[in-house]
Write a protein that holds these residues in place. Structure first.
Motif, PDB file in Angstrom:
ATOM      1  N   LEU A 182       0.819  -1.223   0.000  1.00 41.66           N
ATOM      2  CA  LEU A 182       0.000   0.000   0.000  1.00 41.66           C
ATOM      3  C   LEU A 182       0.848   1.267   0.000  1.00 41.66           C
ATOM      4  CD1 LEU A 182      -3.009  -0.599   2.439  1.00 41.66           C
ATOM      5  CD2 LEU A 182      -3.100  -0.109  -0.003  1.00 41.66           C
ATOM      6  N   ALA A 183       2.116   1.143   0.443  1.00 46.79           N
ATOM      7  CA  ALA A 183       3.008   2.303   0.441  1.00 46.79           C
ATOM      8  C   ALA A 183       3.171   2.861  -0.966  1.00 46.79           C
ATOM      9  CB  ALA A 183       4.375   1.910   1.007  1.00 46.79           C
ATOM     10  N   PHE A 184       3.003   1.983  -1.954  1.00 51.66           N
ATOM     11  CA  PHE A 184       3.253   2.376  -3.335  1.00 51.66           C
ATOM     12  C   PHE A 184       1.954   2.760  -4.048  1.00 51.66           C
ATOM     13  CE2 PHE A 184       6.556  -1.115  -2.555  1.00 51.66           C
ATOM     14  CZ  PHE A 184       7.360  -0.247  -1.832  1.00 51.66           C
ATOM     15  N   THR A 185       1.009   3.294  -3.268  1.00 56.00           N
ATOM     16  CA  THR A 185      -0.228   3.860  -3.793  1.00 56.00           C
ATOM     17  C   THR A 185      -0.368   5.256  -3.181  1.00 56.00           C
ATOM     18  OG1 THR A 185      -1.683   3.205  -1.972  1.00 56.00           O
ATOM     19  CG2 THR A 185      -1.244   1.532  -3.658  1.00 56.00           C
ATOM     20  N   GLY A 186      -1.464   5.932  -3.436  1.00 53.30           N
ATOM     21  CA  GLY A 186      -1.677   7.259  -2.843  1.00 53.30           C
ATOM     22  C   GLY A 186      -2.430   7.189  -1.514  1.00 53.30           C
ATOM     23  N   ALA A 187      -2.635   5.988  -0.992  1.00 51.04           N
ATOM     24  CA  ALA A 187      -3.466   5.820   0.195  1.00 51.04           C
ATOM     25  C   ALA A 187      -2.842   6.454   1.433  1.00 51.04           C
ATOM     26  CB  ALA A 187      -3.696   4.326   0.459  1.00 51.04           C
ATOM     27  N   ARG A 188      -3.706   6.866   2.366  1.00 53.84           N
ATOM     28  CA  ARG A 188      -3.247   7.304   3.681  1.00 53.84           C
ATOM     29  C   ARG A 188      -2.621   6.101   4.382  1.00 53.84           C
ATOM     30  NH1 ARG A 188      -5.532   7.209   9.113  1.00 53.84           N
ATOM     31  NH2 ARG A 188      -7.155   5.853   8.326  1.00 53.84           N
ATOM     32  N   ILE A 189      -1.490   6.318   5.055  1.00 55.13           N
ATOM     33  CA  ILE A 189      -0.842   5.235   5.792  1.00 55.13           C
ATOM     34  C   ILE A 189      -0.776   5.663   7.255  1.00 55.13           C
ATOM     35  CG2 ILE A 189       1.230   3.816   6.012  1.00 55.13           C
ATOM     36  CD1 ILE A 189       0.226   3.332   3.304  1.00 55.13           C
ATOM     37  N   SER A 190      -1.424   4.878   8.126  1.00 55.36           N
ATOM     38  CA  SER A 190      -1.455   5.233   9.538  1.00 55.36           C
ATOM     39  C   SER A 190      -0.110   4.867  10.191  1.00 55.36           C
ATOM     40  CB  SER A 190      -2.623   4.529  10.217  1.00 55.36           C
ATOM     41  OG  SER A 190      -2.478   3.146  10.060  1.00 55.36           O
ATOM     42  N   PRO A 191       0.139   5.412  11.407  1.00 61.48           N
ATOM     43  CA  PRO A 191       1.463   5.222  12.017  1.00 61.48           C
ATOM     44  C   PRO A 191       1.840   3.739  12.158  1.00 61.48           C
ATOM     45  CG  PRO A 191       0.193   6.850  13.241  1.00 61.48           C
ATOM     46  CD  PRO A 191      -0.744   6.240  12.238  1.00 61.48           C
ATOM     47  N   PHE A 326      15.553   7.549  10.663  1.00 61.71           N
ATOM     48  CA  PHE A 326      14.882   7.279  11.938  1.00 61.71           C
ATOM     49  C   PHE A 326      14.998   5.838  12.393  1.00 61.71           C
ATOM     50  CE2 PHE A 326      10.978   5.359  10.238  1.00 61.71           C
ATOM     51  CZ  PHE A 326      10.975   5.828   8.929  1.00 61.71           C
ATOM     52  N   ASP A 327      14.832   5.698  13.715  1.00 59.41           N
ATOM     53  CA  ASP A 327      14.947   4.414  14.404  1.00 59.41           C
ATOM     54  C   ASP A 327      13.644   3.637  14.194  1.00 59.41           C
ATOM     55  OD1 ASP A 327      14.989   2.343  16.243  1.00 59.41           O
ATOM     56  OD2 ASP A 327      15.831   3.557  17.872  1.00 59.41           O
ATOM     57  N   ASN A 328      13.718   2.593  13.412  1.00 55.45           N
ATOM     58  CA  ASN A 328      12.527   1.815  13.061  1.00 55.45           C
ATOM     59  C   ASN A 328      12.111   0.855  14.166  1.00 55.45           C
ATOM     60  OD1 ASN A 328      10.514   0.925  11.089  1.00 55.45           O
ATOM     61  ND2 ASN A 328      11.722  -0.953  10.921  1.00 55.45           N
ATOM     62  N   THR A 329      12.894   0.747  15.238  1.00 53.92           N
ATOM     63  CA  THR A 329      12.474  -0.062  16.379  1.00 53.92           C
ATOM     64  C   THR A 329      11.745   0.798  17.414  1.00 53.92           C
ATOM     65  OG1 THR A 329      14.501   0.271  17.689  1.00 53.92           O
ATOM     66  CG2 THR A 329      14.501  -1.551  16.105  1.00 53.92           C
ATOM     67  N   ARG A 330      11.682   2.092  17.149  1.00 51.42           N
ATOM     68  CA  ARG A 330      11.091   3.004  18.134  1.00 51.42           C
ATOM     69  C   ARG A 330      10.027   3.925  17.548  1.00 51.42           C
ATOM     70  NH1 ARG A 330      14.363   7.906  21.188  1.00 51.42           N
ATOM     71  NH2 ARG A 330      12.488   8.939  21.984  1.00 51.42           N
ATOM     72  N   LEU A 331      10.330   4.622  16.459  1.00 57.13           N
ATOM     73  CA  LEU A 331       9.389   5.592  15.905  1.00 57.13           C
ATOM     74  C   LEU A 331       8.432   4.926  14.922  1.00 57.13           C
ATOM     75  CD1 LEU A 331      11.289   8.910  15.201  1.00 57.13           C
ATOM     76  CD2 LEU A 331      10.528   7.930  17.353  1.00 57.13           C
ATOM     77  N   LEU A 332       7.181   5.377  14.962  1.00 58.48           N
ATOM     78  CA  LEU A 332       6.217   4.983  13.944  1.00 58.48           C
ATOM     79  C   LEU A 332       6.128   6.127  12.958  1.00 58.48           C
ATOM     80  CD1 LEU A 332       5.215   3.825  16.895  1.00 58.48           C
ATOM     81  CD2 LEU A 332       3.345   2.936  15.524  1.00 58.48           C
ATOM     82  N   HIS A 333       5.993   5.801  11.691  1.00 58.88           N
ATOM     83  CA  HIS A 333       5.864   6.865  10.702  1.00 58.88           C
ATOM     84  C   HIS A 333       4.555   6.696   9.952  1.00 58.88           C
ATOM     85  CE1 HIS A 333       7.868   3.559   8.659  1.00 58.88           C
ATOM     86  NE2 HIS A 333       7.521   4.057   7.485  1.00 58.88           N
ATOM     87  N   ALA A 334       4.085   7.812   9.403  1.00 58.38           N
ATOM     88  CA  ALA A 334       2.765   7.853   8.778  1.00 58.38           C
ATOM     89  C   ALA A 334       2.792   8.867   7.654  1.00 58.38           C
ATOM     90  CB  ALA A 334       1.721   8.261   9.818  1.00 58.38           C
ATOM     91  N   ARG A 335       1.778   8.812   6.801  1.00 57.11           N
ATOM     92  CA  ARG A 335       1.623   9.893   5.832  1.00 57.11           C
ATOM     93  C   ARG A 335       0.147  10.064   5.523  1.00 57.11           C
ATOM     94  NH1 ARG A 335       3.010   6.395   0.838  1.00 57.11           N
ATOM     95  NH2 ARG A 335       0.898   5.886   0.241  1.00 57.11           N
ATOM     96  N   THR A 336      -0.208  11.286   5.160  1.00 54.59           N
ATOM     97  CA  THR A 336      -1.583  11.552   4.763  1.00 54.59           C
ATOM     98  C   THR A 336      -1.762  11.069   3.326  1.00 54.59           C
ATOM     99  OG1 THR A 336      -0.992  13.770   4.011  1.00 54.59           O
ATOM    100  CG2 THR A 336      -1.722  13.567   6.291  1.00 54.59           C
ATOM    101  N   ALA A 337      -3.010  10.906   2.905  1.00 53.72           N
ATOM    102  CA  ALA A 337      -3.271  10.495   1.523  1.00 53.72           C
ATOM    103  C   ALA A 337      -2.807  11.593   0.581  1.00 53.72           C
ATOM    104  CB  ALA A 337      -4.766  10.236   1.334  1.00 53.72           C
ATOM    105  N   PHE A 338      -2.508  11.237  -0.651  1.00 50.35           N
ATOM    106  CA  PHE A 338      -2.152  12.277  -1.617  1.00 50.35           C
ATOM    107  C   PHE A 338      -2.772  11.966  -2.962  1.00 50.35           C
ATOM    108  CE2 PHE A 338       1.279   9.206  -1.770  1.00 50.35           C
ATOM    109  CZ  PHE A 338       1.586   9.078  -3.121  1.00 50.35           C
ATOM    110  N   SER A 339      -2.914  13.025  -3.760  1.00 48.96           N
ATOM    111  CA  SER A 339      -3.539  12.882  -5.074  1.00 48.96           C
ATOM    112  C   SER A 339      -2.575  12.137  -5.983  1.00 48.96           C
ATOM    113  CB  SER A 339      -3.838  14.262  -5.653  1.00 48.96           C
ATOM    114  OG  SER A 339      -2.634  15.018  -5.712  1.00 48.96           O
TER     115      SER A 339
END
Ligand SMILES: [Zn+2]
Length: 370
Positions: A182-191, A326-339
């Motif tokens: 799903l990362a390779f789509t425009g979808a919103r990705i939650s933390p 960033f530290d992938n054992t600690r931080l969660l990352h997210a992005r909003t949806a995009f066109s």
């Protein structure tokens, strides 16, 4: 009179740390004997003060029974390391919450850890500060990294080693015609944390922005250690469940099938938070007794709610030339949806904390010598 004068360190510990040239290779500092080579009835024989040859300071000489081996220990070394003396036990391995500065978004208001790429590559102190931010806060934002193809690999190699995976040396985060993620789509990705289906998990992630002209597509970071600490304070039973129930994470496409069984919150032997795995997209089917499944889902939902709590999440927008480490054992990352019509292209790669910590330690060593 030295403070360690009357200490009697355990015999096997003391002998295992003998610095003599028969016990340790002088060139590499590596041990030359096996623990099983030492006599079963090993004991400290005669002890006397002496001046060790190595550093010229005060030392203590030990004659060993029954084999007659002779060891000389600098007093300063004993004071720093001997069990029961000041130096031991150490607070932690540097990876747990005990050695971190936990944060929520307002804590970083106006002091985002960042560095310019030129200063980072040219100035040792800037590099140290940037890498220390990754260790302490979990991330650094490098600005002005040339927005060119594959430059993200240069960033990883500036402090460590690229971790190649089934996605390749690097992965493209942009809209793809036939996405396997799903990362390779425009979808919103939650933390989330990345690749929880790997064991060991990549401990660092890099995201380098090449272009970002789409509407939406903003980035967010959540300190998973802070969230887990809040969970422990507010719902101790949920925290305990998430530390002890192994969760199956899975990823599969035409060429790959990955699986790992780890808890969402991993703690060290003293119960301190050490690793977060959280990814709703790749959490698999739980195979546990019904009672465990019930308590797991209640705790999982509570933690997921908490991770969305306003104020925890730091929002920002990556601009071309920005590279987030960033530290992938600690931080969660997210992005909003995009066109999907607008141009948004990030390149990402994975690396590991051990390489970064090593680089940091060597930089400090060089600084001490300068
Ligand atoms: Zn020795």
């Amino acid at each position: 009179m030295s403070a360690t004068r009357n200490l009697h360190p355990p015999a096997f510990w003391l002998r295992d740390n003998c610095p003599c040239a028969d016990c340790r290779d002088p060139r590499t500092g590596q041990k030359l004997f096996q623990i099983t080579d030492l006599p079963e009835d090993l004991a400290v024989g005669a002890v006397r003060d002496c001046v060790p040859a190595a550093d010229g300071g005060l030392g203590r000489e030990v004659r060993w029974e029954p084999d007659g081996h002779r060891s000389v220990y600098p007093e300063a070394w004993l004071a720093a390391h001997a069990p029961g003396a000041g130096g031991a036990p150490r607070p932690g391995d540097g990876r747990t919450e005990a050695d971190k500065e936990l944060w929520a978004a307002p804590d970083l208001d106006g002091r985002l850890p960042e560095a310019g790429w030129e200063a980072y590559t040219g100035d040792r102190r800037v590099r140290i500060r940037a890498l220390e931010s990754v260790v302490r806060l979990g991330f650094v934002l490098l600005r002005g990294v040339p927005p060119r193809d594959r430059t993200v690999l240069d960033v990883a190699r500036s402090f460590g080693f690229v971790r190649e995976t089934n996605y390749g040396e690097l992965f493209e985060v942009r809209v793809e015609a036939d996405p396997n993620n799903l990362a390779f789509t425009g979808a919103r990705i939650s933390p989330h944390t990345d690749n929880p289906y790997r064991d060991p998990v990549p401990t660092l992630q890099l995201l380098h922005c090449l272009s970002n002209e789409a509407r939406g597509g903003d980035s967010g970071l959540v300190d998973g250690f802070r969230a887990a600490a809040l969970l422990r304070a507010e719902h101790p039973e949920a925290f305990a469940v998430l530390t002890r129930v192994p969760v199956e994470f899975a990823f599969a496409d035409a060429r790959t099938e990955l699986r790992a069984h780890r808890p969402l919150i991993d703690v060290d032997p003293l119960g301190r938070i050490r690793e977060i795995r959280f990814n709703n997209r790749s959490i698999g089917t739980l195979h546990q007794p019904a009672a465990v499944v019930e308590e797991f889902y209640a705790a999982y939902r509570t933690f997921a709610q908490l991770l969305l709590r306003p104020g925890l999440r730091l929002d920002f927008r990556l601009a071309p030339g920005d590279c987030l480490v960033f530290d992938n054992t600690r931080l969660l990352h997210a992005r909003t949806a995009f066109s999907e019509s607008g141009d948004r292209h990030l390149q990402g790669t994975y690396a590991d904390l051990d390489g970064l910590l090593s680089t940091l330690a060597v930089l400090h060593r060089e600084g001490a010598r300068a």
